[in-house]
Design a protein around this motif. Structure first.
Motif, PDB file in Angstrom:
ATOM      1  N   LYS A 126       3.508 -14.138 -10.300  1.00  0.00           N
ATOM      2  CA  LYS A 126       2.215 -14.580 -10.623  1.00  0.00           C
ATOM      3  C   LYS A 126       1.639 -15.239  -9.379  1.00  0.00           C
ATOM      4  N   ARG A 127       2.253 -15.717  -8.462  1.00  0.00           N
ATOM      5  CA  ARG A 127       1.903 -16.472  -7.262  1.00  0.00           C
ATOM      6  C   ARG A 127       0.962 -15.433  -6.460  1.00  0.00           C
ATOM      7  N   ALA A 128       1.718 -14.024  -6.204  1.00  0.00           N
ATOM      8  CA  ALA A 128       1.329 -13.191  -5.247  1.00  0.00           C
ATOM      9  C   ALA A 128       0.511 -11.740  -5.918  1.00  0.00           C
ATOM     10  N   GLN A 129       0.592 -11.954  -7.208  1.00  0.00           N
ATOM     11  CA  GLN A 129      -0.025 -10.616  -8.037  1.00  0.00           C
ATOM     12  C   GLN A 129      -1.657 -10.315  -7.309  1.00  0.00           C
ATOM     13  N   GLY A 130      -2.267 -11.729  -7.270  1.00  0.00           N
ATOM     14  CA  GLY A 130      -3.604 -11.396  -6.770  1.00  0.00           C
ATOM     15  C   GLY A 130      -3.865 -10.780  -5.553  1.00  0.00           C
ATOM     16  N   GLU A 131      -3.021 -11.214  -4.561  1.00  0.00           N
ATOM     17  CA  GLU A 131      -3.198 -10.762  -3.254  1.00  0.00           C
ATOM     18  C   GLU A 131      -2.569  -9.528  -2.791  1.00  0.00           C
ATOM     19  N   LYS A 132      -1.504  -8.950  -3.992  1.00  0.00           N
ATOM     20  CA  LYS A 132      -0.713  -7.604  -3.691  1.00  0.00           C
ATOM     21  C   LYS A 132      -0.237  -7.491  -2.247  1.00  0.00           C
ATOM     22  N   PRO A 133       0.737  -8.581  -1.809  1.00  0.00           N
ATOM     23  CA  PRO A 133       1.504  -8.414  -0.413  1.00  0.00           C
ATOM     24  C   PRO A 133       2.202  -6.994  -0.001  1.00  0.00           C
ATOM     25  N   LEU A 134       2.395  -6.025  -0.973  1.00  0.00           N
ATOM     26  CA  LEU A 134       2.965  -5.063  -0.894  1.00  0.00           C
ATOM     27  C   LEU A 134       2.111  -3.670  -1.084  1.00  0.00           C
ATOM     28  N   ALA A 135       0.804  -3.958  -1.171  1.00  0.00           N
ATOM     29  CA  ALA A 135       0.012  -2.893  -1.511  1.00  0.00           C
ATOM     30  C   ALA A 135       0.055  -1.990  -0.189  1.00  0.00           C
ATOM     31  N   GLY A 136       0.181  -0.524  -0.682  1.00  0.00           N
ATOM     32  CA  GLY A 136       0.570   0.296   0.605  1.00  0.00           C
ATOM     33  C   GLY A 136       2.021   0.612   0.823  1.00  0.00           C
ATOM     34  N   ALA A 137       3.077  -0.385   0.254  1.00  0.00           N
ATOM     35  CA  ALA A 137       4.374  -0.066   0.709  1.00  0.00           C
ATOM     36  C   ALA A 137       4.797   1.121  -0.207  1.00  0.00           C
ATOM     37  N   LYS A 138       5.671   1.897   0.011  1.00  0.00           N
ATOM     38  CA  LYS A 138       6.470   3.045  -0.522  1.00  0.00           C
ATOM     39  C   LYS A 138       7.875   2.772  -0.345  1.00  0.00           C
ATOM     40  N   ILE A 139       8.623   1.855  -1.207  1.00  0.00           N
ATOM     41  CA  ILE A 139       9.705   1.616  -1.336  1.00  0.00           C
ATOM     42  C   ILE A 139      10.672   2.648  -2.051  1.00  0.00           C
ATOM     43  N   ALA A 150      12.849  -9.271  -2.286  1.00  0.00           N
ATOM     44  CA  ALA A 150      11.598  -9.239  -2.553  1.00  0.00           C
ATOM     45  C   ALA A 150      10.614  -9.966  -1.156  1.00  0.00           C
ATOM     46  N   LEU A 151      11.329 -11.009  -0.809  1.00  0.00           N
ATOM     47  CA  LEU A 151      10.521 -11.750   0.257  1.00  0.00           C
ATOM     48  C   LEU A 151      10.927 -11.059   1.515  1.00  0.00           C
ATOM     49  N   ALA A 152      12.011 -10.399   1.665  1.00  0.00           N
ATOM     50  CA  ALA A 152      12.401  -9.956   3.119  1.00  0.00           C
ATOM     51  C   ALA A 152      11.536  -8.736   3.051  1.00  0.00           C
ATOM     52  N   LEU A 153      11.250  -7.925   1.952  1.00  0.00           N
ATOM     53  CA  LEU A 153      10.478  -6.742   1.904  1.00  0.00           C
ATOM     54  C   LEU A 153       9.079  -6.986   2.328  1.00  0.00           C
ATOM     55  N   ILE A 154       8.535  -8.251   1.698  1.00  0.00           N
ATOM     56  CA  ILE A 154       7.073  -8.575   2.221  1.00  0.00           C
ATOM     57  C   ILE A 154       7.100  -8.969   3.658  1.00  0.00           C
ATOM     58  N   GLU A 155       7.989  -9.805   4.033  1.00  0.00           N
ATOM     59  CA  GLU A 155       8.113 -10.159   5.338  1.00  0.00           C
ATOM     60  C   GLU A 155       7.849  -8.882   6.254  1.00  0.00           C
ATOM     61  N   LEU A 156       8.727  -7.966   6.313  1.00  0.00           N
ATOM     62  CA  LEU A 156       8.822  -6.931   6.965  1.00  0.00           C
ATOM     63  C   LEU A 156       7.640  -6.160   7.011  1.00  0.00           C
ATOM     64  N   PHE A 157       7.208  -5.704   5.628  1.00  0.00           N
ATOM     65  CA  PHE A 157       6.088  -5.061   5.635  1.00  0.00           C
ATOM     66  C   PHE A 157       4.732  -5.462   6.144  1.00  0.00           C
ATOM     67  N   ASN A 158       4.625  -7.070   6.050  1.00  0.00           N
ATOM     68  CA  ASN A 158       3.594  -7.530   6.366  1.00  0.00           C
ATOM     69  C   ASN A 158       3.651  -8.109   7.949  1.00  0.00           C
ATOM     70  N   ALA A 159       4.647  -7.907   8.643  1.00  0.00           N
ATOM     71  CA  ALA A 159       4.861  -8.610   9.947  1.00  0.00           C
ATOM     72  C   ALA A 159       4.000  -7.741  10.998  1.00  0.00           C
ATOM     73  N   PRO A 160       3.437  -8.708  11.744  1.00  0.00           N
ATOM     74  CA  PRO A 160       2.490  -8.115  12.942  1.00  0.00           C
ATOM     75  C   PRO A 160       3.468  -7.329  14.046  1.00  0.00           C
ATOM     76  N   GLU A 161       2.659  -5.963  14.328  1.00  0.00           N
ATOM     77  CA  GLU A 161       3.369  -5.370  15.181  1.00  0.00           C
ATOM     78  C   GLU A 161       4.164  -6.371  16.519  1.00  0.00           C
ATOM     79  N   GLY A 162       5.376  -6.133  16.751  1.00  0.00           N
ATOM     80  CA  GLY A 162       5.852  -6.856  17.746  1.00  0.00           C
ATOM     81  C   GLY A 162       6.962  -7.962  17.539  1.00  0.00           C
TER      82      GLY A 162
END
Length: 510
Positions: free
Chosen positions: A99-112, A427-439
């Motif tokens: 519910k908290r993250a559904q709007g922003e879709k933090p995993l949009a583009g992730a192919k898991i 789930a949070l680990a996936l979100i963190e790794l997928f959205n982490a800035p390069e480096g």
């Protein structure tokens, strides 16, 4: 040949439907690989006996016309949906995350691409990842673990699932390959339990492996394999070690085992614990949980340990620390919790008293030397599902549970609430790794940031109507903390890391 007797015809039929090493391919995974531990879905409506046709030989289509899956029976989807809905009731943190993250879709583009135990609880995690924007393809990390109806429910909603209960070893790797090797779709994230999926992609699809943005691994063995890759300079993507996060280790290992050890033993043996002599091999988080429960019901518990720190903890908690060979003749129950191999040897099994119960709560099925029991002079009698009496020539019987595989996951169920904590961490680990800035993350193995550990814990507090105290500005300054956390350093109570660094300290001490 092995002399196997059965208490009744029904158990004989169940036993003989699986191939044996005599003439047909064995279903048990090689112990050189990680996912050898059994995980039987005790709550499952169905098993693999409902239809002997291999799912690989069936042409199945869901109601949307898709055939991109391979499950036992797609018609079981309605039963599976009920299982998932029941699990959701005790996994409110994941639902809250949706519910908290559904709007922003933090995993949009992730192919898991995922390889875990496919149960109702995992289905809640998968559907949460989809709700957050991810595309998922899934397979089972263990040949016994899948709830067939849950796999069908996921396939019905459009998640490509390749898994069924009772796969052969060939089926297992075929399912993994079907998840990874599909036209027009390439994974950019890996969620693994045991390291087999990561190993397969690394070996068979190196071009895919190099383009993956991150790996999330939750098991001891899988993490060990990642560290080996990293040490050899072959880990070309960042990986998140979820196993050693506090919200995995402290809860999944300690509290889960504290409840499920009694459940597994009661269901299989109807044992009364009061006054029983029990030895628990290993006083890590799993051992601590088991001992707490057994002691509370009046069992007389002693511990075996190799680590002086864990041994001292056991002493301070009121347990005797012994060598197994010193007490083996007196024990009523022997429980292994080490993740090591040959913890209980044939020589020790020979010395056990009549009626001794032997079981494993550790990670792999190598702790008890079961292979040595498959010899002509011993008789195996299947008395219940997952319960064998091993009979010596003099009539002595040893009760072996789940053939030395994980007791709680083979013979009982695991509390859904605990799995919610682990799944939220994943789930949070996936979100963190997928959205982490390069480096931010280099080609190495990382622990989940402590802030995220604390966030996972906070999501589960409303279940208990728990109210956190807030630091005042003066208190925060005095403690040197941010008012909003993190409140613990990253190295906080990560006992399993001792096994990685302990050899270094030994060298220093020498």
């Amino acid at each position: 040949s092995l002399n196997i007797q059965f208490a009744n015809a029904e158990d004989k039929q169940e036993f003989t439907k699986y191939p044996t090493k005599a003439g047909r391919r064995s279903l048990s995974r090689s112990i050189s690989q990680s996912s050898t531990d059994s995980y039987s879905s005790a709550a499952s409506y169905t098993d693999s006996s409902d239809d002997e046709t291999s799912p690989r030989d069936k042409a199945q289509v869901n109601t949307h016309g898709s055939s991109d899956f391979c499950v036992k029976n797609i018609k079981q989807a309605e039963f599976g949906r009920r299982e998932i809905e029941i699990a959701e009731q005790d996994m409110s943190a994941l639902i809250s995350l949706r519910k908290r993250a559904q709007g922003e879709k933090p995993l949009a583009g992730a192919k898991i691409v995922g390889c875990t135990h496919i149960t109702a609880q995992t289905a809640v995690l998968i559907e949460t990842l989809v709700a957050l924007g991810a595309q998922c393809r899934w397979t089972a990390c263990n040949i016994y673990s899948t709830q067939n109806e849950v796999a069908a429910a996921l396939a019905e909603t459009g998640v490509p699932v390749f898994a069924w209960k009772g796969e052969s070893e060939d089926d297992f790797w075929w399912c993994i390959d079907r998840c990874v090797n599909t036209e027009g779709w390439q994974a950019n994230m890996i969620l693994d339990d045991g390291g087999d999926l990561t190993h397969w992609v690394y070996k068979k699809y190196p071009s895919v492996f190099k383009k993956v943005r991150g790996i999330v691994e939750e098991s001891v063995t899988g993490v060990h394999r990642l560290y080996q890759l990293s040490k050899a300079g072959k880990l070309c993507v960042p990986a998140m070690n979820v196993n050693d996060s506090v919200t995995k280790q402290k809860f999944d290992n300690l509290y889960c085992c504290r409840e499920s050890i009694l459940d597994g033993l009661k269901r299989t043996t109807d044992i009364m614990f009061g006054g029983k002599q029990v030895v628990v091999c290993g006083y890590g988080e799993v051992g601590k949980g088991c001992c707490t429960a057994l002691k509370a019901l009046g069992a007389i518990v002693c511990i075996t340990e190799i680590d002086p720190i864990c041994a001292l903890q056991a002493c301070m908690d009121g347990f005797r620390v012994v060598k197994l060979s010193e007490v083996i003749r007196q024990m009523d129950v022997v429980i292994t919790c080490t993740g090591n191999k040959n913890v209980v040897t044939r020589e020790q099994l020979d010395r056990m008293k009549n009626g001794c119960i032997v079981c494993n709560m550790g990670h792999s099925n190598t702790e008890i030397d079961v292979a040595s029991l498959r010899s002509p002079e011993l008789t195996w009698e299947r008395v219940r599902s997952q319960v064998d009496h091993i009979i010596w020539p003099d009539g002595k019987r040893v009760v072996l549970l789940a053939e030395g595989r994980l007791l709680n996951l083979s013979c009982s169920t695991v509390p859904t609430f605990v799995l919610s904590i682990t799944a939220t961490t994943q789930a949070l680990a996936l979100i963190e790794l997928f959205n982490a800035p390069e480096g931010r993350y280099k080609q190495d193995v990382y622990l989940l940031p402590k802030k995220m550990d604390e966030y996972v814990a906070s999501l589960h507090l409303p279940n208990f109507d728990a109210h956190l105290t807030e630091l005042s500005d003066e208190q925060a300054k005095y403690m040197g903390l941010n008012k909003n956390g993190p409140f613990k350093p990253n190295y906080y109570r990560l006992e399993s890391l001792c096994c990685i660094f302990y050899p270094c300290f030994q060298q220093i001490l020498q």
